[in-house]
Motif scaffolding. Structure first.
Motif, short mmCIF file in Angstrom:
data_model
loop_
_atom_site.label_atom_id
_atom_site.label_comp_id
_atom_site.label_asym_id
_atom_site.label_seq_id
_atom_site.Cartn_x
_atom_site.Cartn_y
_atom_site.Cartn_z
N GLU A 139 40.21 -10.12 69.95
CA GLU A 139 40.16 -11.57 69.76
C GLU A 139 41.50 -12.12 69.29
OE1 GLU A 139 37.00 -13.21 67.44
OE2 GLU A 139 35.47 -12.00 68.44
N GLY A 140 42.54 -11.28 69.28
CA GLY A 140 43.87 -11.72 68.87
C GLY A 140 44.03 -11.81 67.36
N LYS A 141 43.18 -11.10 66.61
CA LYS A 141 43.27 -11.09 65.15
C LYS A 141 43.70 -9.70 64.71
CE LYS A 141 39.64 -14.51 64.52
NZ LYS A 141 38.36 -14.81 63.91
N ILE A 142 44.89 -9.62 64.09
CA ILE A 142 45.39 -8.32 63.63
C ILE A 142 45.43 -8.27 62.12
CG2 ILE A 142 46.67 -7.82 65.74
CD1 ILE A 142 49.25 -8.65 64.27
N SER A 143 45.21 -7.07 61.61
CA SER A 143 45.19 -6.85 60.16
C SER A 143 46.58 -6.99 59.57
CB SER A 143 44.66 -5.44 59.89
OG SER A 143 44.91 -5.07 58.55
N ASN A 144 46.62 -7.51 58.36
CA ASN A 144 47.89 -7.62 57.64
C ASN A 144 48.45 -6.24 57.31
OD1 ASN A 144 45.66 -7.37 55.79
ND2 ASN A 144 47.04 -7.92 54.13
#
Length: 156
Positions: A117-122
């Motif tokens: 979904e285009g969300k990457i972990s910091n």
């Protein structure tokens, strides 16, 4: 006493976890209990694969409920820091140098990361390299496949 882990997340991410928790408690838990009840009616539990499967699913569901409750209890909602630098909760568009395509990711806490979904972990290598940087900066990202150079195009 050990300090609890803090889970940075967006308000949207917290709401999704709350919805999942509600579903697990009100729907999934009852479904699993019903499966166990049906499997018990088959007789001898020592050789009952349906019963074993249902008990394993019950353990998974209960473990997930505990995990989500802990994440919600220790959530730290990410607020917009008002700066023009890459930070948690912001979307960053960059291009791989020298001639790559544009890519856009939203940097979120590990609890709500979803690369599809285009969300990457910091905690990811890309996010770690981009955090604190500004539009126009060129950054070297150290990845397991080797270093890559990217240029930040925009931050929202």
């Amino acid at each position: 006493m050990a300090q609890e882990k803090v889970y940075p997340m967006t308000q949207d991410g917290k709401e999704k976890l709350e919805l999942e928790l509600e579903y697990l408690k009100t729907v999934k838990r009852k479904e699993v209990v019903e499966r166990i009840k049906i499997a018990r009616s088959f007789g001898d539990l020592s050789e009952n694969s349906e019963y074993d499967s249902a008990k394993e699913e019950q353990a998974f569901v209960e473990g997930r409920i505990t995990t989500i409750e802990n994440m919600i209890r220790n959530a730290k909602i990410i607020e917009d820091d008002g700066t023009d630098t890459v930070s948690l909760g912001k979307s960053v568009t960059f291009v791989e140098l020298p001639d790559g395509e544009e890519e856009t990711y939203t940097i979120v806490g590990s609890a709500e990361a979803d690369p599809f979904e285009g969300k990457i972990s910091n905690d990811s290598p890309i996010a770690k390299s981009l955090l604190g940087k500004s539009v126009g900066e060129e950054v070297t990202v150290q990845t397991p496949g080797g270093d890559m150079r990217v240029k930040i195009i925009s931050i929202q």
